[in-house]
Design a protein around this motif. Structure first.
Motif, short mmCIF file in Angstrom:
data_model
loop_
_atom_site.label_atom_id
_atom_site.label_comp_id
_atom_site.label_asym_id
_atom_site.label_seq_id
_atom_site.Cartn_x
_atom_site.Cartn_y
_atom_site.Cartn_z
N TRP A 38 -2.40 36.76 150.44
CA TRP A 38 -2.66 38.19 150.27
C TRP A 38 -3.95 38.45 149.54
O TRP A 38 -4.59 39.49 149.73
CB TRP A 38 -1.47 38.86 149.58
CG TRP A 38 -0.32 39.00 150.52
CD1 TRP A 38 0.87 38.35 150.48
CD2 TRP A 38 -0.27 39.83 151.68
NE1 TRP A 38 1.67 38.72 151.54
CE2 TRP A 38 0.99 39.63 152.30
CE3 TRP A 38 -1.17 40.73 152.27
CZ2 TRP A 38 1.38 40.29 153.46
CZ3 TRP A 38 -0.79 41.39 153.44
CH2 TRP A 38 0.48 41.17 154.01
N SER A 39 -4.38 37.53 148.70
CA SER A 39 -5.69 37.68 148.05
C SER A 39 -6.80 37.63 149.10
O SER A 39 -7.76 38.42 149.06
CB SER A 39 -5.90 36.58 147.01
OG SER A 39 -4.97 36.68 145.96
N ILE A 40 -6.66 36.70 150.06
CA ILE A 40 -7.65 36.59 151.13
C ILE A 40 -7.64 37.85 151.98
O ILE A 40 -8.70 38.40 152.33
CB ILE A 40 -7.37 35.35 151.99
CG1 ILE A 40 -7.63 34.07 151.17
CG2 ILE A 40 -8.22 35.36 153.26
CD1 ILE A 40 -7.20 32.80 151.87
N VAL A 41 -6.45 38.33 152.33
CA VAL A 41 -6.33 39.52 153.17
C VAL A 41 -6.94 40.74 152.47
O VAL A 41 -7.72 41.49 153.08
CB VAL A 41 -4.86 39.79 153.52
CG1 VAL A 41 -4.70 41.14 154.22
CG2 VAL A 41 -4.32 38.67 154.41
N VAL A 42 -6.60 40.94 151.21
CA VAL A 42 -7.14 42.08 150.46
C VAL A 42 -8.65 41.97 150.35
O VAL A 42 -9.39 42.96 150.48
CB VAL A 42 -6.49 42.17 149.07
CG1 VAL A 42 -7.19 43.22 148.21
CG2 VAL A 42 -5.00 42.51 149.19
N ASN A 43 -9.15 40.76 150.12
CA ASN A 43 -10.60 40.57 150.03
C ASN A 43 -11.30 40.88 151.33
O ASN A 43 -12.44 41.37 151.35
CB ASN A 43 -10.91 39.14 149.60
CG ASN A 43 -11.52 39.08 148.21
OD1 ASN A 43 -11.30 39.97 147.40
ND2 ASN A 43 -12.28 38.02 147.93
N LYS A 44 -10.65 40.59 152.45
CA LYS A 44 -11.24 40.89 153.76
C LYS A 44 -11.27 42.40 154.01
O LYS A 44 -12.22 42.92 154.60
CB LYS A 44 -10.44 40.19 154.87
CG LYS A 44 -10.71 38.71 154.99
CD LYS A 44 -12.12 38.46 155.52
CE LYS A 44 -12.40 37.00 155.75
NZ LYS A 44 -13.76 36.76 156.30
N VAL A 45 -10.22 43.09 153.57
CA VAL A 45 -10.14 44.53 153.78
C VAL A 45 -11.02 45.27 152.77
O VAL A 45 -11.73 46.22 153.12
CB VAL A 45 -8.68 45.01 153.66
CG1 VAL A 45 -8.60 46.53 153.79
CG2 VAL A 45 -7.82 44.35 154.74
N MET A 46 -10.97 44.86 151.51
CA MET A 46 -11.77 45.47 150.44
C MET A 46 -12.58 44.37 149.76
O MET A 46 -12.11 43.73 148.83
CB MET A 46 -10.87 46.19 149.44
CG MET A 46 -10.11 47.36 150.04
SD MET A 46 -9.02 48.20 148.84
CE MET A 46 -7.75 46.93 148.63
N SER A 47 -13.76 44.15 150.27
CA SER A 47 -14.59 43.03 149.83
C SER A 47 -14.86 43.08 148.33
O SER A 47 -15.15 44.13 147.75
CB SER A 47 -15.92 43.06 150.59
OG SER A 47 -16.73 41.99 150.22
N GLY A 48 -14.72 41.91 147.68
CA GLY A 48 -15.02 41.79 146.27
C GLY A 48 -13.89 42.12 145.33
O GLY A 48 -14.07 42.13 144.12
N THR A 49 -12.71 42.39 145.86
CA THR A 49 -11.57 42.72 145.00
C THR A 49 -11.18 41.54 144.13
O THR A 49 -10.87 41.70 142.94
CB THR A 49 -10.36 43.15 145.86
OG1 THR A 49 -10.74 44.24 146.70
CG2 THR A 49 -9.19 43.59 144.98
N PHE A 50 -11.16 40.34 144.72
CA PHE A 50 -10.81 39.13 143.97
C PHE A 50 -11.98 38.14 144.01
O PHE A 50 -12.72 38.09 145.00
CB PHE A 50 -9.56 38.46 144.56
CG PHE A 50 -8.31 39.27 144.46
CD1 PHE A 50 -7.61 39.38 143.26
CD2 PHE A 50 -7.81 39.95 145.57
CE1 PHE A 50 -6.46 40.14 143.17
CE2 PHE A 50 -6.66 40.70 145.49
CZ PHE A 50 -5.98 40.79 144.28
#
Length: 336
Positions: A38-50
């Motif tokens: 989910w960290s990868i998915v969130v980063n793909k959708v909202m770049s730079g989140t993690f």
């Protein structure tokens, strides 16, 4: 009370769907922790989140390989289960589903012709278009045979079985006459497989599923009337012949597109609506959306099994659904 029960089941199915989606991306020949997924998915959708703590290889496995595959499994499962729920209601036959009615076989025939004989003459939409035409022609053939033999709507499945055999035989002939080098790929595809899932392809099944599912839910009251018989539906103001034709076109479109991207997968459309009705009743305003959610869950689980049972090899998903579906159907018969 009934609406509260529906929201409860829908909520449970949605939570289960999210859990299965997570497991589907996480599990495989190389297991990846859920939090990393989910960290990868969130980063793909909202770049730079993690801040990335994972390798580029893991990111590619999650985002480029597994995630689109799991989403495709959910879309196909939802589509096939929806078609099964509608066909069982309209034909008043608990055995009706896209596989037994020949709709899947017609779609597979159209897709085979596109893959082996015509080429991608319309670009990426060629295979879905040919599959839809094949499914629609198979549906029309089933209706025609039913009228020719004088059988009623409740015996539509018998005509469907005959058309399924004819369509399957024609598909085998098309494979025999096609390029032998491509035949192996087509045969594997016919057994059901999701290994070719790509982000660029998901738009088509997703759009068709949303459009068809919205139409069917909106018209669920008319479908309820059709389930009570043509005469009852007519007295309630439903234009029976026209509405049945509309439903056949919608279900052929939904089946054809799903078959084009996954191959012929059996038992999902047959069994899922049965189990949904056992828990949620027979009102199609509940049965249709709940069948879609349950179908998505079932096929994602089947895909997980197909990828892990013989890892790193992929077992055709149609083999898993056939084995599990056959056993579940026997248990369902015993219960009845």
């Amino acid at each position: 009370m009934m609406h509260g029960r529906m929201f409860l089941w829908a909520g449970l199915a949605f939570v289960l769907l999210v859990l299965c989606l997570t497991a589907g991306v996480s599990l495989g020949s190389a297991a990846i922790p859920a939090e990393t997924v989910w960290s990868i998915v969130v980063n793909k959708v909202m770049s730079g989140t993690f801040e990335p703590t994972w390798s580029a290889g893991r990111e590619s496995i999650v985002w480029d390989v597994r995630f689109p595959r799991v989403i495709l499994a959910g879309l196909v499962g939802a589509g096939l289960a929806t078609v099964g729920a509608v066909l069982q209601a309209v034909t008043r036959n608990p055995l009706a589903d896209p596989h037994l009615l020949g709709v899947s076989s017609g779609g597979a025939l159209g897709a085979i012709i596109a893959l082996l004989h015509t080429g991608l003459i319309f670009g990426l939409v060629t295979v879905p278009f040919f599959a839809f035409v094949g499914s629609l022609l198979a549906t029309l053939a089933v209706v025609g045979v039913t009228r020719f033999t004088g059988a009623g709507a409740d015996r539509l499945v018998l005509s469907g079985v005959a058309i399924a055999f004819v369509a399957t035989s024609l598909g085998n002939l098309a494979i025999f006459l096609g390029d032998p080098r491509a035949a192996h790929t087509v045969v594997f595809w016919m057994l059901g497989g999701l290994g070719l899932a790509q982000w660029s392809h998901l738009l088509y099944p997703a759009t068709v599923l949303v459009a068809c599912l919205t139409f069917l839910v909106i018209r669920s009251r008319e479908i309820n009337a059709m389930a009570m018989g043509d005469e009852t539906a007519a007295t309630l103001g439903v234009p029976v012949a026209r509405f049945r034709a509309e439903l056949f076109v919608v279900t052929a479109l939904l089946t054809g597109v799903m078959v084009a991207f996954s191959g012929a997968i059996g038992f999902v459309g047959l069994l899922v609506p049965h189990f949904v009705r056992l828990t949620a009743g027979s009102d199609n305003i509940r049965v249709i959306p709940l069948s879609a959610l349950a179908g998505a869950v079932i096929l994602i689980l089947a895909d997980i099994v197909s990828r892990t049972i013989m890892a790193p090899e992929d077992l055709p998903i149609g083999v898993i659904t056939g084995l599990a579906g056959g056993l579940a159907f026997i248990l369902l018969l015993r219960r009845r």
